[in-house]
Write a protein that holds these residues in place. Sequence first.
Motif, mmCIF file in Angstrom:
data_model
loop_
_atom_site.group_PDB
_atom_site.id
_atom_site.type_symbol
_atom_site.label_atom_id
_atom_site.label_comp_id
_atom_site.label_asym_id
_atom_site.label_seq_id
_atom_site.Cartn_x
_atom_site.Cartn_y
_atom_site.Cartn_z
ATOM 1 N N ALA A 1 1.236 -1.178 0.064
ATOM 2 C CA ALA A 1 -0.491 -0.001 0.201
ATOM 3 C C ALA A 1 0.443 1.797 0.023
ATOM 4 C CB ALA A 1 -1.034 0.176 1.460
ATOM 5 N N GLU B 1 4.962 2.025 -4.997
ATOM 6 C CA GLU B 1 6.254 3.367 -4.012
ATOM 7 C C GLU B 1 5.960 4.451 -4.522
ATOM 8 O OE1 GLU B 1 8.987 1.997 -2.675
ATOM 9 O OE2 GLU B 1 8.726 3.459 -1.740
ATOM 10 N N SER B 2 4.686 5.200 -3.208
ATOM 11 C CA SER B 2 4.630 5.791 -3.432
ATOM 12 C C SER B 2 5.587 7.581 -3.608
ATOM 13 C CB SER B 2 4.091 6.859 -1.553
ATOM 14 O OG SER B 2 5.137 6.415 -1.456
HETATM 15 N N1 LIG Z 1 8.275 2.227 -0.074
HETATM 16 C C1 LIG Z 1 7.266 2.251 0.429
HETATM 17 C C2 LIG Z 1 6.733 1.795 0.869
HETATM 18 C C3 LIG Z 1 5.063 1.079 0.955
HETATM 19 C C4 LIG Z 1 5.289 -0.195 2.377
HETATM 20 O O1 LIG Z 1 6.011 -0.279 3.053
HETATM 21 N N2 LIG Z 1 3.530 -0.397 2.506
HETATM 22 C C5 LIG Z 1 3.411 -0.460 3.719
HETATM 23 C C6 LIG Z 1 2.152 -0.262 4.394
HETATM 24 S S1 LIG Z 1 2.306 1.845 4.955
HETATM 25 C C7 LIG Z 1 2.709 -2.174 3.518
HETATM 26 O O2 LIG Z 1 2.108 -1.872 2.189
HETATM 27 N N3 LIG Z 1 3.318 -2.929 3.888
HETATM 28 C C8 LIG Z 1 3.128 -4.214 4.186
HETATM 29 C C9 LIG Z 1 4.349 -5.264 3.934
HETATM 30 O O3 LIG Z 1 5.559 -4.306 3.824
HETATM 31 O O4 LIG Z 1 4.458 -6.383 3.559
HETATM 32 C C10 LIG Z 1 6.204 3.302 -0.311
HETATM 33 O O5 LIG Z 1 6.818 4.312 -0.160
HETATM 34 O O6 LIG Z 1 5.076 3.138 -0.796
#
Ligand SMILES: N[C@@H](CCC(=O)N[C@@H](CS)C(=O)NCC(=O)O)C(=O)O
Length: 270
Positions: free
Chosen positions: A99, A111-112
Amino acid sequence: MTDQSTPGDPTTSRSGMALSRRGVLGAAGLGAAVLAGGGAQAARPLDKVTIYHVEGRRSQRIIWLCEEIGAPYEVMFKRGDIMGSINMIKAINPTMPLAPTVVFRGKTMIESGGIVEYLMSQFPGGDKLAPAKTSPDYADYLMWMHFAEGSAACRLGAEATRIMASGDRTIKPTLMGGVYKIVGAQDIVDYLETYIAAHPYFGGNTFSGADVMMDFVATYIAALPFDPATYPKLKAWQQKVQARPAYQRAFKVGAPDGLEKYKSKPKKAM
Ligand SMILES: N[C@@H](CCC(=O)N[C@@H](CS)C(=O)NCC(=O)O)C(=O)O
């Protein structure tokens, strides 16, 4: 807002998958009637951004961004159901179910930071969220846009993991040559605080996409047991950006029941 089913009620997407769906068009009621920039020559409806979202997570950035730039969007998540929302992401993006996951013009993106920059480049309203390339602020904007995930979030994440595991505060030397921790999580907090004490925004003088990226970092810091007395300016900046009408609209969409129920207490003080 249009195309909005009752949140939590299962609806069916075009693919036929049973979903709880919250479809929303972006700021100021923009939608199919709104044409992209370029005047008569290139006039066409703005394409819709589909945001796969988990409440309280980084995907909130993309909802906020769409509200700021007037991009039409829909948000896919299961209200009050973190695992349900994650399963929706897994269904659309099984190899890297993070997400945010965004589907736009047939392409699936993660990747936000990349999503923020890309959407800003694709919608007419995106220009106002970046300083001019000739401005000295442009360097600040780019640096913080990337620092948010590239350095801050990963070190805060490492700190959160350490706390959860109640492990040693010192990172052990690796077999690759004895690398020790140089920049720790409190250093990240101090660095942010020093910058924002001297600048109104993370892009310098004006609100920008860098602030959209850094808001989650500030939220992450607040969720960890740092002493709030070490980051009063960061807190004031966050209150300021969260008071923006676009943020407020985005929050109601992405966290319709608020986030209180998801808050967990820190396990131990640092
Ligand atoms: N660097 C990525 C990080 C994405 C990320 O780790 N999102 C979290 C939610 S805040 C997620 O999906 N975590 C699930 C996991 O790591 O398994 C971004 O900024 O999109």
